[in-house]
Design a protein around this motif. Structure first.
Motif, PDB file in Angstrom:
ATOM      1  N   UNK A  61     -26.982  45.301 -30.634  1.00 57.90           N
ATOM      2  CA  UNK A  61     -27.152  43.893 -30.460  1.00 57.90           C
ATOM      3  C   UNK A  61     -26.503  43.004 -31.144  1.00 57.90           C
ATOM      4  N   UNK A  62     -25.721  43.286 -32.126  1.00 60.86           N
ATOM      5  CA  UNK A  62     -25.281  42.616 -32.892  1.00 60.86           C
ATOM      6  C   UNK A  62     -24.178  41.457 -32.437  1.00 60.86           C
ATOM      7  N   UNK A  63     -24.117  40.438 -32.760  1.00 58.65           N
ATOM      8  CA  UNK A  63     -23.265  39.425 -32.053  1.00 58.65           C
ATOM      9  C   UNK A  63     -22.376  38.637 -33.180  1.00 58.65           C
ATOM     10  N   UNK A  64     -22.446  39.294 -34.557  1.00 62.59           N
ATOM     11  CA  UNK A  64     -21.998  38.556 -35.654  1.00 62.59           C
ATOM     12  C   UNK A  64     -20.380  38.955 -35.520  1.00 62.59           C
ATOM     13  N   UNK A  65     -19.592  37.865 -36.342  1.00 60.35           N
ATOM     14  CA  UNK A  65     -18.428  38.099 -36.589  1.00 60.35           C
ATOM     15  C   UNK A  65     -18.341  37.678 -38.043  1.00 60.35           C
ATOM     16  N   UNK A  66     -17.891  38.838 -38.839  1.00 63.63           N
ATOM     17  CA  UNK A  66     -18.044  38.962 -40.269  1.00 63.63           C
ATOM     18  C   UNK A  66     -16.998  38.079 -41.076  1.00 63.63           C
ATOM     19  N   UNK A 125     -13.376  41.597 -27.984  1.00 63.00           N
ATOM     20  CA  UNK A 125     -12.399  41.227 -29.081  1.00 63.00           C
ATOM     21  C   UNK A 125     -11.808  39.853 -29.052  1.00 63.00           C
ATOM     22  N   UNK A 126     -11.939  39.007 -27.953  1.00 53.57           N
ATOM     23  CA  UNK A 126     -11.522  37.763 -27.737  1.00 53.57           C
ATOM     24  C   UNK A 126     -12.317  36.919 -28.620  1.00 53.57           C
ATOM     25  N   UNK A 127     -13.778  37.099 -28.460  1.00 55.76           N
ATOM     26  CA  UNK A 127     -14.629  36.225 -29.441  1.00 55.76           C
ATOM     27  C   UNK A 127     -14.473  36.378 -30.549  1.00 55.76           C
ATOM     28  N   UNK A 128     -14.224  37.565 -31.410  1.00 55.88           N
ATOM     29  CA  UNK A 128     -13.836  38.112 -32.523  1.00 55.88           C
ATOM     30  C   UNK A 128     -12.785  37.367 -33.034  1.00 55.88           C
ATOM     31  N   UNK A 129     -11.663  37.331 -32.321  1.00 54.56           N
ATOM     32  CA  UNK A 129     -10.342  36.576 -32.570  1.00 54.56           C
ATOM     33  C   UNK A 129     -10.429  35.112 -32.826  1.00 54.56           C
ATOM     34  N   UNK A 130     -11.136  34.777 -31.707  1.00 56.88           N
ATOM     35  CA  UNK A 130     -11.555  32.958 -31.722  1.00 56.88           C
ATOM     36  C   UNK A 130     -12.208  32.699 -33.184  1.00 56.88           C
ATOM     37  N   UNK A 131     -13.170  33.481 -33.589  1.00 54.62           N
ATOM     38  CA  UNK A 131     -13.662  32.853 -34.806  1.00 54.62           C
ATOM     39  C   UNK A 131     -13.035  33.140 -35.958  1.00 54.62           C
ATOM     40  N   UNK A 135     -18.344  25.930 -46.312  1.00 56.68           N
ATOM     41  CA  UNK A 135     -19.342  26.860 -45.950  1.00 56.68           C
ATOM     42  C   UNK A 135     -20.391  26.645 -44.973  1.00 56.68           C
ATOM     43  N   UNK A 136     -20.777  25.232 -45.078  1.00 50.99           N
ATOM     44  CA  UNK A 136     -21.839  24.833 -44.097  1.00 50.99           C
ATOM     45  C   UNK A 136     -21.161  24.864 -42.882  1.00 50.99           C
ATOM     46  N   UNK A 137     -19.755  24.319 -42.633  1.00 47.66           N
ATOM     47  CA  UNK A 137     -18.867  24.437 -41.462  1.00 47.66           C
ATOM     48  C   UNK A 137     -18.687  25.584 -41.017  1.00 47.66           C
ATOM     49  N   UNK A 138     -18.392  26.690 -41.668  1.00 47.12           N
ATOM     50  CA  UNK A 138     -18.579  27.927 -41.114  1.00 47.12           C
ATOM     51  C   UNK A 138     -19.933  28.507 -40.543  1.00 47.12           C
ATOM     52  N   UNK A 139     -20.923  28.147 -41.290  1.00 47.19           N
ATOM     53  CA  UNK A 139     -22.458  28.502 -40.844  1.00 47.19           C
ATOM     54  C   UNK A 139     -22.303  28.045 -39.311  1.00 47.19           C
ATOM     55  N   UNK A 140     -22.221  26.746 -39.094  1.00 47.61           N
ATOM     56  CA  UNK A 140     -22.408  25.897 -37.846  1.00 47.61           C
ATOM     57  C   UNK A 140     -21.382  26.468 -36.969  1.00 47.61           C
ATOM     58  N   UNK A 141     -20.141  26.830 -37.072  1.00 49.98           N
ATOM     59  CA  UNK A 141     -19.173  27.259 -36.123  1.00 49.98           C
ATOM     60  C   UNK A 141     -19.884  28.771 -35.881  1.00 49.98           C
ATOM     61  N   UNK A 156     -22.479  30.001 -35.260  1.00 51.18           N
ATOM     62  CA  UNK A 156     -23.735  29.938 -34.434  1.00 51.18           C
ATOM     63  C   UNK A 156     -23.144  29.810 -32.818  1.00 51.18           C
ATOM     64  N   UNK A 157     -21.911  29.642 -32.775  1.00 52.40           N
ATOM     65  CA  UNK A 157     -21.023  29.679 -31.242  1.00 52.40           C
ATOM     66  C   UNK A 157     -21.230  31.007 -30.974  1.00 52.40           C
ATOM     67  N   UNK A 158     -21.118  32.071 -31.904  1.00 46.96           N
ATOM     68  CA  UNK A 158     -20.762  33.273 -31.766  1.00 46.96           C
ATOM     69  C   UNK A 158     -21.821  34.365 -31.756  1.00 46.96           C
ATOM     70  N   UNK A 159     -22.809  33.925 -32.725  1.00 44.21           N
ATOM     71  CA  UNK A 159     -24.013  34.676 -33.207  1.00 44.21           C
ATOM     72  C   UNK A 159     -25.068  33.752 -33.063  1.00 44.21           C
ATOM     73  N   UNK A 160     -26.353  33.930 -32.505  1.00 45.54           N
ATOM     74  CA  UNK A 160     -27.546  33.465 -32.596  1.00 45.54           C
ATOM     75  C   UNK A 160     -28.530  33.994 -33.388  1.00 45.54           C
ATOM     76  N   UNK A 161     -28.234  35.262 -33.835  1.00 44.77           N
ATOM     77  CA  UNK A 161     -29.181  36.184 -34.521  1.00 44.77           C
ATOM     78  C   UNK A 161     -29.663  35.516 -35.856  1.00 44.77           C
ATOM     79  N   UNK A 162     -31.050  35.671 -35.921  1.00 47.17           N
ATOM     80  CA  UNK A 162     -31.478  34.960 -37.231  1.00 47.17           C
ATOM     81  C   UNK A 162     -31.041  35.272 -38.417  1.00 47.17           C
ATOM     82  N   UNK A 163     -30.985  36.771 -38.512  1.00 48.05           N
ATOM     83  CA  UNK A 163     -30.490  37.620 -39.761  1.00 48.05           C
ATOM     84  C   UNK A 163     -29.214  37.057 -40.133  1.00 48.05           C
ATOM     85  N   UNK A 164     -28.270  37.145 -39.262  1.00 45.83           N
ATOM     86  CA  UNK A 164     -26.988  36.372 -39.554  1.00 45.83           C
ATOM     87  C   UNK A 164     -26.832  34.992 -40.031  1.00 45.83           C
TER      88      UNK A 164
END
Length: 289
Positions: free
Chosen positions: A284-289, A163-169, A216-222, A224-232
């Protein structure tokens, strides 16, 4: 220190959203829209009767249909604010909002064409612009239809259990959204000054979409700090490309812009369907929607 500012920005963003998106706020803005539309019609009628002095008269049309275009501009401004708020909740929802605004811009362009015609309408004047009018209207309709499938295709994918990672993003997205909100207000002020003082055409929404590309590009780059999944990463990057294509649709000739807009909506739908099919498993999902 950075986290402190992010938390403060998050509080400010939540306060603004609470007041703007509340039932009372929406009712207030609806009243403003109606009042603005009626006032625009009255001013145009006064201008037609030569009651408005210069230099004000030159800034108002002689066609009552121009009031619809101006009302749509204000409606679009409110939709842009709603888009900015949606950015903090879901990347997918914000993309859908972008296409909603694009469809409304195409409808506005239809009324913009009519505003150039004399009253009463004469077929000989309308015929040369008929292709642009039909392209804008049909393009808006097709975007509306494809967007319906886009929203239906969305699936709720579980986010990281942390939850902490999600809140930070989410805080990071709120800070970006807050900067976007202030920037859009500044763009509108400069655009109004350019229109009334220098006679420049309206350019606020095109300028905002240019800024949106960078956010939008900035959100994509940020992300990556929370999810390295290729699909995301692919989904978020693909949505950023969709923003670029929307920007191109806004500067292209009307017919080509409508085609690009519809094609971009289909592209976003394809990304969503592909992501649903190949998204990482919940555990395995590490995405924050």
């Amino acid at each position: 220190m950075i986290e402190f500012f992010m938390i403060r920005a998050g509080f400010l963003f939540d306060w603004i959203e609470l007041h703007v998106e509340s039932k009372q706020g929406l009712k207030f803005f609806a009243t403003v829209l109606v009042s603005f539309f009626v006032a625009a019609i009255i001013l145009i009628e006064l201008n037609r009767r030569h009651f408005l002095p210069e230099p004000f008269a030159s800034h108002f049309s002689l066609s009552h249909l121009a009031a619809i275009e101006q009302a749509f501009n204000l409606l679009l401004a409110l939709e842009v604010v709603s888009l900015i708020f949606s950015l903090s909740h879901s990347v997918t929802k914000s993309v859908g909002k972008q296409f909603e605004i694009l469809s409304l811009i195409l409808l506005r362009d239809t009324f913009k064409e009519f505003a150039h015609f004399s009253e009463p309408l004469v077929w000989a004047e309308i015929y040369p612009s008929l292709g642009s009018i039909v392209a804008s209207a049909v393009g808006a309709l097709l975007i509306f239809v494809v967007l319906g499938f886009f929203y239906k295709a969305q699936r709720s994918h579980p986010i990281t259990a942390d939850e902490k990672i999600r809140s930070h993003f989410i805080l990071a997205k709120k800070m970006i959204a807050l900067l976007l909100l202030f920037s859009f207000v500044g763009i509108c002020v400069v655009d109004l000054w350019g229109y009334f003082a220098l006679g420049l055409p309206e350019n606020a929404f095109s300028s905002f979409y240019t800024l949106l590309v960078f956010s939008d590009v900035l959100v994509v780059l940020i992300s990556l700090r929370y999810s390295a999944e290729y699909q995301v990463s692919f989904r978020n990057s693909g949505y950023a490309v969709a923003t670029v294509l929307i920007r191109l649709a806004l500067i292209a000739p009307i017919v080509l812009g409508a085609v690009i807009g519809v094609g971009t909506t289909i592209f976003a739908l394809g990304i969503s369907l592909a992501y649903n099919a190949f998204a990482p498993k919940p555990e395995s999902l590490r995405d924050v929607n």
